[in-house]
Design a protein around this motif. Structure first.
Motif, mmCIF file in Angstrom:
data_model
loop_
_atom_site.group_PDB
_atom_site.id
_atom_site.type_symbol
_atom_site.label_atom_id
_atom_site.label_comp_id
_atom_site.label_asym_id
_atom_site.label_seq_id
_atom_site.Cartn_x
_atom_site.Cartn_y
_atom_site.Cartn_z
ATOM 1 N N ARG A 16 0.858 -1.409 0.122
ATOM 2 C CA ARG A 16 -0.051 0.017 -0.215
ATOM 3 C C ARG A 16 0.969 1.308 -0.010
ATOM 4 O O ARG A 16 0.639 2.112 -0.731
ATOM 5 C CB ARG A 16 -1.041 0.097 1.301
ATOM 6 C CG ARG A 16 -1.863 -1.133 1.202
ATOM 7 C CD ARG A 16 -2.827 -0.984 2.560
ATOM 8 N NE ARG A 16 -3.293 0.309 2.850
ATOM 9 C CZ ARG A 16 -4.551 0.891 2.777
ATOM 10 N NH1 ARG A 16 -5.330 0.013 2.079
ATOM 11 N NH2 ARG A 16 -5.160 2.030 2.987
ATOM 12 N N ARG A 20 0.912 4.238 -2.817
ATOM 13 C CA ARG A 20 0.663 5.509 -2.267
ATOM 14 C C ARG A 20 1.749 6.611 -2.836
ATOM 15 O O ARG A 20 1.639 7.453 -3.341
ATOM 16 C CB ARG A 20 0.526 5.621 -0.909
ATOM 17 C CG ARG A 20 -0.076 7.045 -0.308
ATOM 18 C CD ARG A 20 -0.065 7.159 1.181
ATOM 19 N NE ARG A 20 -0.203 6.209 1.989
ATOM 20 C CZ ARG A 20 -1.805 6.138 2.257
ATOM 21 N NH1 ARG A 20 -2.369 7.066 1.740
ATOM 22 N NH2 ARG A 20 -2.241 5.064 2.719
ATOM 23 N N ILE A 37 -4.713 2.799 -4.244
ATOM 24 C CA ILE A 37 -4.227 1.868 -2.890
ATOM 25 C C ILE A 37 -5.318 0.787 -2.444
ATOM 26 O O ILE A 37 -5.020 -0.149 -1.926
ATOM 27 C CB ILE A 37 -4.124 3.018 -2.048
ATOM 28 C CG1 ILE A 37 -2.922 3.710 -2.090
ATOM 29 C CG2 ILE A 37 -4.034 2.446 -0.292
ATOM 30 C CD1 ILE A 37 -3.086 5.446 -1.537
ATOM 31 N N THR A 38 -6.438 1.042 -2.838
ATOM 32 C CA THR A 38 -7.564 0.177 -2.436
ATOM 33 C C THR A 38 -7.612 -1.065 -3.131
ATOM 34 O O THR A 38 -7.085 -2.451 -2.618
ATOM 35 C CB THR A 38 -9.039 0.663 -2.406
ATOM 36 O OG1 THR A 38 -9.210 1.739 -1.645
ATOM 37 C CG2 THR A 38 -10.094 -0.264 -2.070
ATOM 38 N N SER A 41 -4.407 -3.010 -2.054
ATOM 39 C CA SER A 41 -4.360 -3.690 -0.827
ATOM 40 C C SER A 41 -5.389 -4.962 -0.939
ATOM 41 O O SER A 41 -5.094 -6.062 -0.211
ATOM 42 C CB SER A 41 -5.144 -2.878 0.208
ATOM 43 O OG SER A 41 -5.442 -3.199 1.651
#
Length: 131
Positions: A16, A20, A37-38, A41
């Motif tokens: 992550r 980012r 990022i989601t 992840s």
């Protein structure tokens, strides 16, 4: 290019952080940073949960038009996915999850590729382009 080996919960956090920083460096909007990022992840967690280990490679891309993007390739040598179409169905989970990992990542990114062979592993490639 950045590579993250994924074999622990902490590695998901590191994936992550790499995503980012890469999104920030390329000037993605806050909304797109969150999408990236989601997705990262979710895909990293899938490796940890279903294959126990694998890797993520991140790299910048550039189109001839000058548009830049980020590519993330997740690869494992886990059990593979039996039914790719079912696995991409929102809400489907072969485990205890919410079933949003693969379908969610597909929705959040501009490009999505999934390859899997039973007993050999899975490869997921996602790309997000700046607009």
């Amino acid at each position: 290019m950045s590579r993250v080996e994924i074999c622990s919960e902490q590695d998901i956090v590191l994936a992550r952080q790499v995503a980012r920083q890469a999104a920030l460096n390329l000037g993605f909007s806050l909304v797109d940073q969150t999408r990236i990022i989601t997705a990262v992840s979710e895909l990293a967690r899938n490796i940890y949960t279903y294959a126990t280990s694998g890797s993520m490679q991140a790299q910048e891309l550039k189109k001839a038009t000058g548009i830049v993007g980020l590519e993330f390739v997740f690869e494992d040598q886990g059990p593979g996915i039996d039914d790719l179409q079912l696995a991409l169905t929102a809400g489907y989970s072969s485990g205890q999850g919410l079933g949003l990992g693969l379908s969610g990542a597909k929705r959040l990114m501009d490009e999505f590729e999934l390859q899997s062979k039973l007993g050999q592993g899975t490869l997921v490639r996602v790309v997000k382009w700046t607009k």
